[in-house]
Motif scaffolding. Structure first.
Motif, PDB file in Angstrom:
ATOM      1  N   GLY A  51      36.685  36.438  46.651  1.00 27.81           N
ATOM      2  CA  GLY A  51      37.406  36.772  45.432  1.00 27.81           C
ATOM      3  C   GLY A  51      38.871  36.399  45.494  1.00 27.81           C
ATOM      4  N   THR A  52      39.478  36.568  46.649  1.00 28.13           N
ATOM      5  CA  THR A  52      40.904  36.245  46.809  1.00 28.13           C
ATOM      6  C   THR A  52      41.146  34.751  46.673  1.00 28.13           C
ATOM      7  OG1 THR A  52      41.193  38.146  48.290  1.00 28.13           O
ATOM      8  CG2 THR A  52      42.894  36.445  48.337  1.00 28.13           C
ATOM      9  N   VAL A  53      40.279  33.937  47.284  1.00 21.31           N
ATOM     10  CA  VAL A  53      40.410  32.480  47.162  1.00 21.31           C
ATOM     11  C   VAL A  53      40.290  32.057  45.705  1.00 21.31           C
ATOM     12  CG1 VAL A  53      39.256  30.275  47.673  1.00 21.31           C
ATOM     13  CG2 VAL A  53      39.671  31.924  49.501  1.00 21.31           C
ATOM     14  N   LEU A  54      39.327  32.627  44.994  1.00 22.03           N
ATOM     15  CA  LEU A  54      39.147  32.312  43.574  1.00 22.03           C
ATOM     16  C   LEU A  54      40.416  32.610  42.780  1.00 22.03           C
ATOM     17  CD1 LEU A  54      37.375  31.576  41.120  1.00 22.03           C
ATOM     18  CD2 LEU A  54      36.651  33.978  41.057  1.00 22.03           C
ATOM     19  N   GLU A  55      40.999  33.771  42.990  1.00 13.70           N
ATOM     20  CA  GLU A  55      42.190  34.151  42.218  1.00 13.70           C
ATOM     21  C   GLU A  55      43.408  33.334  42.610  1.00 13.70           C
ATOM     22  OE1 GLU A  55      41.960  35.818  39.620  1.00 13.70           O
ATOM     23  OE2 GLU A  55      39.858  36.289  40.010  1.00 13.70           O
ATOM     24  N   ILE A  56      43.516  32.966  43.879  1.00 14.45           N
ATOM     25  CA  ILE A  56      44.634  32.113  44.305  1.00 14.45           C
ATOM     26  C   ILE A  56      44.542  30.748  43.629  1.00 14.45           C
ATOM     27  CG2 ILE A  56      45.609  30.851  46.268  1.00 14.45           C
ATOM     28  CD1 ILE A  56      44.998  33.305  47.991  1.00 14.45           C
ATOM     29  N   ALA A 104      33.188  26.314  46.566  1.00 14.18           N
ATOM     30  CA  ALA A 104      32.699  26.569  45.206  1.00 14.18           C
ATOM     31  C   ALA A 104      33.726  27.360  44.394  1.00 14.18           C
ATOM     32  CB  ALA A 104      31.371  27.323  45.259  1.00 14.18           C
ATOM     33  N   GLN A 105      34.443  28.288  45.052  1.00 20.03           N
ATOM     34  CA  GLN A 105      35.468  29.058  44.335  1.00 20.03           C
ATOM     35  C   GLN A 105      36.612  28.156  43.878  1.00 20.03           C
ATOM     36  OE1 GLN A 105      34.273  32.232  43.823  1.00 20.03           O
ATOM     37  NE2 GLN A 105      32.697  31.284  45.106  1.00 20.03           N
ATOM     38  N   VAL A 106      36.933  27.140  44.681  1.00 21.67           N
ATOM     39  CA  VAL A 106      37.985  26.197  44.301  1.00 21.67           C
ATOM     40  C   VAL A 106      37.577  25.443  43.034  1.00 21.67           C
ATOM     41  CG1 VAL A 106      39.281  24.149  45.009  1.00 21.67           C
ATOM     42  CG2 VAL A 106      38.799  25.959  46.671  1.00 21.67           C
ATOM     43  N   LEU A 107      36.333  24.960  42.997  1.00 19.73           N
ATOM     44  CA  LEU A 107      35.841  24.244  41.818  1.00 19.73           C
ATOM     45  C   LEU A 107      35.741  25.178  40.611  1.00 19.73           C
ATOM     46  CD1 LEU A 107      33.014  22.134  43.511  1.00 19.73           C
ATOM     47  CD2 LEU A 107      35.227  21.305  42.708  1.00 19.73           C
ATOM     48  N   TRP A 108      35.170  26.366  40.836  1.00 19.58           N
ATOM     49  CA  TRP A 108      35.018  27.330  39.758  1.00 19.58           C
ATOM     50  C   TRP A 108      36.382  27.743  39.206  1.00 19.58           C
ATOM     51  CZ3 TRP A 108      33.176  33.067  40.751  1.00 19.58           C
ATOM     52  CH2 TRP A 108      33.202  33.768  39.546  1.00 19.58           C
ATOM     53  N   GLY A 109      37.316  28.074  40.088  1.00 21.01           N
ATOM     54  CA  GLY A 109      38.635  28.525  39.652  1.00 21.01           C
ATOM     55  C   GLY A 109      39.371  27.460  38.866  1.00 21.01           C
ATOM     56  N   THR A 110      39.336  26.225  39.342  1.00 22.35           N
ATOM     57  CA  THR A 110      40.004  25.130  38.628  1.00 22.35           C
ATOM     58  C   THR A 110      39.353  24.898  37.273  1.00 22.35           C
ATOM     59  OG1 THR A 110      40.501  24.079  40.764  1.00 22.35           O
ATOM     60  CG2 THR A 110      40.739  22.725  38.794  1.00 22.35           C
ATOM     61  N   CYS A 229      48.641  44.416  34.028  1.00 24.85           N
ATOM     62  CA  CYS A 229      47.944  45.671  34.340  1.00 24.85           C
ATOM     63  C   CYS A 229      46.427  45.468  34.376  1.00 24.85           C
ATOM     64  CB  CYS A 229      48.303  46.738  33.313  1.00 24.85           C
ATOM     65  SG  CYS A 229      50.025  47.261  33.357  1.00 24.85           S
ATOM     66  N   MET A 230      45.917  44.674  33.436  1.00 17.58           N
ATOM     67  CA  MET A 230      44.482  44.391  33.421  1.00 17.58           C
ATOM     68  C   MET A 230      44.066  43.661  34.689  1.00 17.58           C
ATOM     69  SD  MET A 230      42.994  45.709  30.848  1.00 17.58           S
ATOM     70  CE  MET A 230      41.438  44.860  31.142  1.00 17.58           C
ATOM     71  N   GLY A 231      44.901  42.716  35.136  1.00 18.12           N
ATOM     72  CA  GLY A 231      44.597  42.000  36.368  1.00 18.12           C
ATOM     73  C   GLY A 231      44.609  42.913  37.573  1.00 18.12           C
ATOM     74  N   LEU A 232      45.586  43.807  37.648  1.00 12.05           N
ATOM     75  CA  LEU A 232      45.676  44.743  38.768  1.00 12.05           C
ATOM     76  C   LEU A 232      44.429  45.608  38.879  1.00 12.05           C
ATOM     77  CD1 LEU A 232      49.395  45.903  38.336  1.00 12.05           C
ATOM     78  CD2 LEU A 232      48.486  44.657  40.304  1.00 12.05           C
ATOM     79  N   ALA A 233      43.868  45.981  37.726  1.00 12.99           N
ATOM     80  CA  ALA A 233      42.731  46.905  37.719  1.00 12.99           C
ATOM     81  C   ALA A 233      41.373  46.214  37.786  1.00 12.99           C
ATOM     82  CB  ALA A 233      42.797  47.785  36.464  1.00 12.99           C
ATOM     83  N   SER A 234      41.278  44.976  37.291  1.00 10.11           N
ATOM     84  CA  SER A 234      39.958  44.375  37.100  1.00 10.11           C
ATOM     85  C   SER A 234      39.234  44.043  38.399  1.00 10.11           C
ATOM     86  CB  SER A 234      40.079  43.110  36.239  1.00 10.11           C
ATOM     87  OG  SER A 234      40.864  42.133  36.879  1.00 10.11           O
ATOM     88  N   GLU A 235      39.960  43.573  39.406  1.00  9.45           N
ATOM     89  CA  GLU A 235      39.296  43.161  40.648  1.00  9.45           C
ATOM     90  C   GLU A 235      38.604  44.336  41.316  1.00  9.45           C
ATOM     91  OE1 GLU A 235      38.435  40.069  43.608  1.00  9.45           O
ATOM     92  OE2 GLU A 235      38.935  40.139  41.484  1.00  9.45           O
ATOM     93  N   GLN A 366      45.290  40.367  40.031  1.00  9.65           N
ATOM     94  CA  GLN A 366      44.098  40.541  40.848  1.00  9.65           C
ATOM     95  C   GLN A 366      44.377  40.290  42.318  1.00  9.65           C
ATOM     96  OE1 GLN A 366      40.273  39.192  39.348  1.00  9.65           O
ATOM     97  NE2 GLN A 366      41.193  38.709  37.366  1.00  9.65           N
ATOM     98  N   ILE A 367      45.216  39.284  42.607  1.00 13.11           N
ATOM     99  CA  ILE A 367      45.585  39.014  43.999  1.00 13.11           C
ATOM    100  C   ILE A 367      46.345  40.188  44.591  1.00 13.11           C
ATOM    101  CG2 ILE A 367      47.020  37.548  45.489  1.00 13.11           C
ATOM    102  CD1 ILE A 367      46.392  35.248  43.496  1.00 13.11           C
ATOM    103  N   ALA A 368      47.243  40.786  43.779  1.00 16.83           N
ATOM    104  CA  ALA A 368      48.057  41.899  44.266  1.00 16.83           C
ATOM    105  C   ALA A 368      47.265  43.202  44.324  1.00 16.83           C
ATOM    106  CB  ALA A 368      49.280  42.077  43.366  1.00 16.83           C
ATOM    107  N   GLY A 369      46.424  43.440  43.324  1.00 16.53           N
ATOM    108  CA  GLY A 369      45.737  44.724  43.239  1.00 16.53           C
ATOM    109  C   GLY A 369      44.449  44.816  44.015  1.00 16.53           C
ATOM    110  N   GLY A 370      43.702  43.710  44.098  1.00 18.19           N
ATOM    111  CA  GLY A 370      42.390  43.743  44.737  1.00 18.19           C
ATOM    112  C   GLY A 370      42.397  44.196  46.189  1.00 18.19           C
TER     113      GLY A 370
END
Length: 426
Positions: A51-56, A104-110, A229-235, A366-370
């Protein structure tokens, strides 16, 4: 003025795109974490890293892909995005190892950042800004219907093998690419002149223009704050709701249904209620009344906080399921309203870039909150982690309160300007 023929052409394409994507993605997502944990044998740390790689990746690529969509072609950006997402999930489903999943996360995220913002900006260009609220609400309903149909399909495919839903969903996304190549119009997008398309200065200027617009738009700052705020909470909610169900509750031993099937049934019920709730909002919320829209969004997010915290503290499965459904429904209902609020406070020329900035803020949250929420879950309990998730969302109340005041001031200024104009004309 947009022609009726073009409006009719763009609208069904948008709904078709939304339906196919939602069906394919839900087919994948319903069983994806189970596949990663059970087949690929990822441990808790590896699941968090995925999940962290995806969000980065989303964080890094949000602004560049948004600028490309504003300069070159929103249609092209959307098609490339779905192609990358389909390829990423296909890789993940066919190669069950940690390295392949990270790639796959790199491709999906991009791919997702190519779509994020560009899709909303494209349909608004084709249909007109005044149609935005109706379009996004109807698109949300179509997405929920597709999600509803995809959940049992995903569960059924998983009984064959856990990677099958991932592979099938990936093929559906790739099929969407082929469909869009033939049916997707782009008639109202103004391209940058050919001699300027390869200039990084143009991209820099686009980013500076968007930044200037954000700097002088306090309302847009509030919108970004809500997105953070939504990003902080969603992960935390996304990653921990399924483990919380399976670890902290006992599912009924009825008809020999497995916990995975029970979870699918709960998700199915949530999807049905999402469709109904979205229709209620579509019929009864006037999105042209901007202060009213902000109040509705604030109320929805308050209910979402109640749902998340209630889910965390519930003492039995039935209360937990009820709270989970409330959190899911409010989260789904708010999405088109939030997009409409953003559209109302952006200018067409930099709209995709602004949406990408919102995606960037969400990824940053998400990166900060997850990891922090995950650490609380490891050190204390999943219940404590989910309560923390609800608290991370609570600052939206401050941003909505500020937005209401700013919108009141703006409405008053517009009224005074209009009255002065009428006086001068007389």
């Amino acid at each position: 003025m947009f022609s009726k023929r073009m409006q009719l052409r763009a609208y069904p394409v948008y709904l078709l795109m939304t339906a196919i994507y939602s069906f394919g993605f839900t087919t994948i997502a319903t069983m994806n974490i189970v596949y990663q944990a059970e087949t690929v044998k990822l441990n808790a740390l590896q699941l968090v890293l995925v999940g962290t790689v995806l969000e980065i990746v989303c964080f890094i690529t949000q602004i560049p892909t948004g600028i490309i969509a504003d300069i070159f072609s929103r249609r092209l950006s959307i098609i490339i995005g779905y192609l990358l997402m389909g390829a990423g999930f296909l890789l993940e489903g066919l190669l069950p190892n940690f390295g392949a999943i990270l790639l796959a996360q790199v491709l999906w995220g991009t791919g997702s950042t190519c779509i994020d913002g560009a899709q909303e900006a494209w349909v608004v260009d084709e249909m007109g800004e005044e149609q935005a609220g109706r379009i996004f609400n109807r698109g949300s309903q179509v997405a929920q219907i597709a999600t509803l149909l995809a959940i049992p399909v995903s569960v059924g495919l998983a009984t064959l093998r856990l990677n099958v839903p991932v592979v099938v969903g990936a093929c559906i996304l790739l099929l969407l690419v082929v469909v869009l190549l033939f049916v997707m119009p782009e008639n109202h997008f103004q391209r940058t002149p050919r001699e300027e398309r390869n200039s990084w200065q143009v991209m820099g200027h686009q980013l500076v223009s968007a930044g200037r617009f954000m700097r002088f738009s306090p309302l847009l700052i509030c919108i970004l704050g809500v997105g953070l705020c939504m990003g902080l909470a969603s992960e935390g909610f996304d990653r921990l709701n399924q483990p919380h169900f399976f670890q902290d509750f006992t599912f009924p031993h009825l008809w020999s249904l497995t916990p995975v099937v029970w979870f699918g049934l709960i998700s199915f019920v949530a999807s049905v209620l999402c469709i109904g709730a979205t229709e209620l909002v579509n019929r009864h919320v006037d999105t042209t009344k901007r202060r009213g829209l902000i109040k509705v969004l604030c109320a929805i997010d308050l209910l979402q906080i109640v749902g998340i915290v209630g889910f965390a503290l519930a003492g039995n499965l039935y209360l937990a399921a009820l709270a989970f459904v409330l959190a899911r429904v409010t989260r789904t209902v708010r999405s088109p309203l939030y997009s409409t609020w953003t559209i109302q406070n952006t200018e067409p020329r930099t709209r995709a870039t602004i949406f990408s900035a919102l995606g960037l803020v969400d990824a940053l949250g998400q990166i900060a909150g997850g990891p922090g929420v995950g650490y609380i879950g490891t050190l204390y309990s999943l219940r404590a982690a989910l309560v923390a998730t609800g608290l991370l969302l609570s600052p939206v109340i401050i941003f909505f309160t500020r937005a209401l005041g700013l919108q009141k001031e703006r409405t008053l200024q517009e009224t005074l300007i209009a009255e002065d104009g009428e006086t001068m004309s007389v």
